[in-house]
Design an enzyme around this catalytic site. Sequence first.
Site, PDB file in Angstrom:
ATOM      1  N   LYS A  22      17.791 124.697 -61.175  1.00  0.00           N
ATOM      2  CA  LYS A  22      16.976 123.598 -60.905  1.00  0.00           C
ATOM      3  C   LYS A  22      15.601 123.429 -61.273  1.00  0.00           C
ATOM      4  O   LYS A  22      15.187 122.636 -61.854  1.00  0.00           O
ATOM      5  CB  LYS A  22      17.305 122.926 -59.582  1.00  0.00           C
ATOM      6  CG  LYS A  22      16.289 122.071 -59.065  1.00  0.00           C
ATOM      7  CD  LYS A  22      16.371 121.715 -57.691  1.00  0.00           C
ATOM      8  CE  LYS A  22      15.582 122.507 -56.634  1.00  0.00           C
ATOM      9  NZ  LYS A  22      14.118 122.025 -56.605  1.00  0.00           N
ATOM     10  N   PRO A 122       0.066 119.680 -51.827  1.00  0.00           N
ATOM     11  CA  PRO A 122      -1.133 118.977 -52.819  1.00  0.00           C
ATOM     12  C   PRO A 122      -0.935 119.349 -54.361  1.00  0.00           C
ATOM     13  O   PRO A 122      -0.257 120.223 -54.617  1.00  0.00           O
ATOM     14  CB  PRO A 122      -2.344 119.713 -52.262  1.00  0.00           C
ATOM     15  CG  PRO A 122      -1.966 121.228 -51.717  1.00  0.00           C
ATOM     16  CD  PRO A 122      -0.708 120.956 -51.291  1.00  0.00           C
ATOM     17  N   ILE A 123      -1.613 118.491 -55.104  1.00  0.00           N
ATOM     18  CA  ILE A 123      -1.725 118.889 -56.667  1.00  0.00           C
ATOM     19  C   ILE A 123      -3.197 119.256 -57.229  1.00  0.00           C
ATOM     20  O   ILE A 123      -3.244 118.880 -58.417  1.00  0.00           O
ATOM     21  CB  ILE A 123      -0.978 117.837 -57.177  1.00  0.00           C
ATOM     22  CG1 ILE A 123      -1.669 116.387 -57.124  1.00  0.00           C
ATOM     23  CG2 ILE A 123       0.370 117.682 -56.974  1.00  0.00           C
ATOM     24  CD1 ILE A 123      -1.109 115.137 -57.988  1.00  0.00           C
ATOM     25  N   ILE A 326       4.277 130.851 -47.932  1.00  0.00           N
ATOM     26  CA  ILE A 326       4.055 129.988 -48.985  1.00  0.00           C
ATOM     27  C   ILE A 326       3.808 128.443 -48.528  1.00  0.00           C
ATOM     28  O   ILE A 326       3.140 127.826 -49.006  1.00  0.00           O
ATOM     29  CB  ILE A 326       5.042 130.084 -50.161  1.00  0.00           C
ATOM     30  CG1 ILE A 326       5.475 131.577 -50.650  1.00  0.00           C
ATOM     31  CG2 ILE A 326       4.911 129.314 -51.134  1.00  0.00           C
ATOM     32  CD1 ILE A 326       4.183 132.179 -51.470  1.00  0.00           C
ATOM     33  N   ARG A 396      20.656 117.259 -54.089  1.00  0.00           N
ATOM     34  CA  ARG A 396      19.547 117.139 -55.125  1.00  0.00           C
ATOM     35  C   ARG A 396      19.433 118.621 -56.051  1.00  0.00           C
ATOM     36  O   ARG A 396      19.016 118.607 -56.934  1.00  0.00           O
ATOM     37  CB  ARG A 396      18.136 117.387 -54.452  1.00  0.00           C
ATOM     38  CG  ARG A 396      17.653 115.796 -54.016  1.00  0.00           C
ATOM     39  CD  ARG A 396      16.147 115.950 -53.597  1.00  0.00           C
ATOM     40  NE  ARG A 396      15.610 116.793 -54.491  1.00  0.00           N
ATOM     41  CZ  ARG A 396      14.597 117.498 -53.884  1.00  0.00           C
ATOM     42  NH1 ARG A 396      14.224 117.704 -52.664  1.00  0.00           N
ATOM     43  NH2 ARG A 396      13.887 118.307 -54.728  1.00  0.00           N
TER      44      ARG A 396
HETATM   45  C1  EPZ Z   1       7.803 125.306 -56.835  1.00  0.00           C
HETATM   46  O1  EPZ Z   1       7.185 124.390 -56.394  1.00  0.00           O
HETATM   47  C2  EPZ Z   1       9.440 125.408 -56.668  1.00  0.00           C
HETATM   48  N1  EPZ Z   1       9.947 123.741 -57.028  1.00  0.00           N
HETATM   49  C3  EPZ Z   1       9.673 125.401 -55.110  1.00  0.00           C
HETATM   50  O2  EPZ Z   1      11.100 125.251 -54.849  1.00  0.00           O
HETATM   51  C4  EPZ Z   1       9.004 126.794 -54.548  1.00  0.00           C
HETATM   52  O3  EPZ Z   1       9.175 126.573 -53.227  1.00  0.00           O
HETATM   53  C5  EPZ Z   1       7.900 126.634 -54.835  1.00  0.00           C
HETATM   54  O4  EPZ Z   1       7.747 126.620 -56.469  1.00  0.00           O
HETATM   55  C6  EPZ Z   1       7.318 128.162 -54.743  1.00  0.00           C
HETATM   56  O5  EPZ Z   1       8.169 129.200 -55.583  1.00  0.00           O
HETATM   57  C7  EPZ Z   1       9.926 123.368 -58.325  1.00  0.00           C
HETATM   58  O6  EPZ Z   1       9.914 124.404 -59.239  1.00  0.00           O
HETATM   59  C8  EPZ Z   1      10.292 122.045 -58.517  1.00  0.00           C
HETATM   60  P1  EPZ Z   1       3.607 126.017 -56.070  1.00  0.00           P
HETATM   61  P2  EPZ Z   1       5.594 123.910 -56.421  1.00  0.00           P
HETATM   62  O7  EPZ Z   1       2.687 125.209 -56.699  1.00  0.00           O
HETATM   63  O8  EPZ Z   1       5.162 124.056 -57.999  1.00  0.00           O
HETATM   64  C9  EPZ Z   1       0.003 125.487 -53.111  1.00  0.00           C
HETATM   65  C10 EPZ Z   1      13.052 124.343 -53.972  1.00  0.00           C
HETATM   66  O9  EPZ Z   1      13.528 124.553 -52.919  1.00  0.00           O
HETATM   67  N2  EPZ Z   1      -0.622 124.716 -54.007  1.00  0.00           N
HETATM   68  O10 EPZ Z   1       3.942 127.319 -56.445  1.00  0.00           O
HETATM   69  O11 EPZ Z   1       5.341 122.770 -55.809  1.00  0.00           O
HETATM   70  C11 EPZ Z   1       1.204 124.631 -52.211  1.00  0.00           C
HETATM   71  O12 EPZ Z   1       0.820 124.043 -51.012  1.00  0.00           O
HETATM   72  C12 EPZ Z   1      11.401 123.964 -54.092  1.00  0.00           C
HETATM   73  O13 EPZ Z   1      13.615 124.384 -54.893  1.00  0.00           O
HETATM   74  C13 EPZ Z   1      -1.678 124.093 -53.869  1.00  0.00           C
HETATM   75  O14 EPZ Z   1      -2.332 124.440 -52.690  1.00  0.00           O
HETATM   76  O15 EPZ Z   1       4.872 125.313 -55.535  1.00  0.00           O
HETATM   77  C14 EPZ Z   1       1.902 126.028 -51.726  1.00  0.00           C
HETATM   78  O16 EPZ Z   1       1.330 126.316 -50.439  1.00  0.00           O
HETATM   79  C15 EPZ Z   1      10.878 123.991 -52.641  1.00  0.00           C
HETATM   80  N3  EPZ Z   1      -2.169 123.173 -54.514  1.00  0.00           N
HETATM   81  C16 EPZ Z   1       1.729 127.155 -52.763  1.00  0.00           C
HETATM   82  O17 EPZ Z   1       0.579 126.571 -53.595  1.00  0.00           O
HETATM   83  C17 EPZ Z   1      -1.606 122.893 -55.858  1.00  0.00           C
HETATM   84  O18 EPZ Z   1      -2.277 122.136 -56.541  1.00  0.00           O
HETATM   85  C18 EPZ Z   1       2.834 127.210 -53.468  1.00  0.00           C
HETATM   86  O19 EPZ Z   1       3.074 126.034 -54.526  1.00  0.00           O
HETATM   87  C19 EPZ Z   1      -0.338 123.491 -55.886  1.00  0.00           C
HETATM   88  C20 EPZ Z   1      -0.004 124.271 -55.106  1.00  0.00           C
END
Ligand code: EPZ
Length: 415
Positions: A22, A122-123, A326, A396
């Site tokens: 996914k 956040p992004i 995380i 999903r």
């Molecule tokens: C990806 O999410 C996955 N989703 C998540 O899987 C997964 O848990 C995550 O990576 C960590 O491995 C997809 O790939 C669609 P991150 P993503 O950016 O990219 C912080 C599932 O169950 N952060 O690595 O959103 C954030 O808050 C889903 O399949 C910021 O602070 O994760 C978090 O604490 C759930 N600012 C950490 O980084 C940002 O701009 C990890 O986020 C982006 C992230």
Amino acid sequence: MQKITIHGGQKLSGTITISGAKNSAVALIPASVLCDEQTTIFNVPNISDTDALKEILSYLNAKIVQEKDTMVIDSSNIINKEIPESISKKLRASYYFMGALLGKYKKVSMYFPGGCPIGERPINLHLKAFEMLGAKVTNEGNKYTVEAEELKGTEIYLDFASVGATINIILAAVKATGVTTIENAAKEPEIVNVATFLNNMGAKITGAGTSKIKIKGVKKLHSCVHEVIPDRIEAGTYMIAGALLGENLKIANVIPEHVEALTSKLKDIGVDIKEGTDYFIINKVNKLKSTNIKTLIYPGFPTDLQQPITTLLTQCEGKSKIKETIWENRFLNTEYLNLMGAKIETKNDTAVISGPTPLKGCEVKATDLRAGACLVLAGLIAEGITTITNVEHILRGYDQIIQKLTNVGAKIELN
Ligand code: EPZ
């Protein structure tokens, strides 16, 4: 609203074949926008997240033909218009259209993405990187517009090895002028899958899978074919099902290296697990030992398997401890496991699970995707009947979960 009903206690024997990942497919589909011709993606999982992304592609006037798990996408006549909130909020991964449309058209307008309520999500790292590439970011409420006269390669250091930000920077940089370097990049296998897809189109990306990725901008991206890697989180979920109820349960079409952190933990717990080149065979054993888990970025223990393995830990002798590093809100499943008879205490980023505790079926709610998976596993071992509501979360991310579990002996229905 659909519900899943499970009659617990059935042994699981036979073969579960893992589908495409996914978290790779949801990046590959938006990435196809960058191509100036047609792309073909094999092994796309049949899940509602990919349906939502197809809806966005069609909205942008891309032409999509899907035959089973093969998707052919023609992005040559895309109209780059604002993506409405109604579709962009359906999933977190809609934000990959930010990087892809910015990378191709130097402009994108869309709404803050959706996703599981496992934290604030956040992004900021994505937007900061876009600005470092020369784009201007404006937002009204949760609508974001990102545009640039020119995207110029630069050095980007990620404060956190974010999966989404790493992929989005690659998407925005593949057609930029000059070279972009990402330091402290995420190393997840899905990132390698996306980089390979783009390189097959003619992009020049090196270092994917390491913490330093280099992208040399190119002018044109041509047609190519590509395959989604097997889903390591789906595989891990069914490996845990095998640890709970397996009688020679075979999990096929996996890349063992991608689930090493889980395999190592299952062995610590005492699970009978045999590893093949692209499969595992798992047997339930009577005595399981408690263990401690700390979620980490890849190749550490994946946060997405933290909730599913919690069900297994309720069956282990003694106290197990989970530290979730995380996401700040990823224990929503524990309330429902306790309702079924588990003994779990949570405080801030830590959960302590005392076991073994027999679980009893009752009505529970899927609060997010992996919490839902945890409750399916709990229903499979619980005495009596478990009913799970809000199952759209589960559908999903798990391709044909009802069929796959029914085929190996589970009594599970979607109604
Ligand atoms: C990806 O999410 C996955 N989703 C998540 O899987 C997964 O848990 C995550 O990576 C960590 O491995 C997809 O790939 C669609 P991150 P993503 O950016 O990219 C912080 C599932 O169950 N952060 O690595 O959103 C954030 O808050 C889903 O399949 C910021 O602070 O994760 C978090 O604490 C759930 N600012 C950490 O980084 C940002 O701009 C990890 O986020 C982006 C992230």
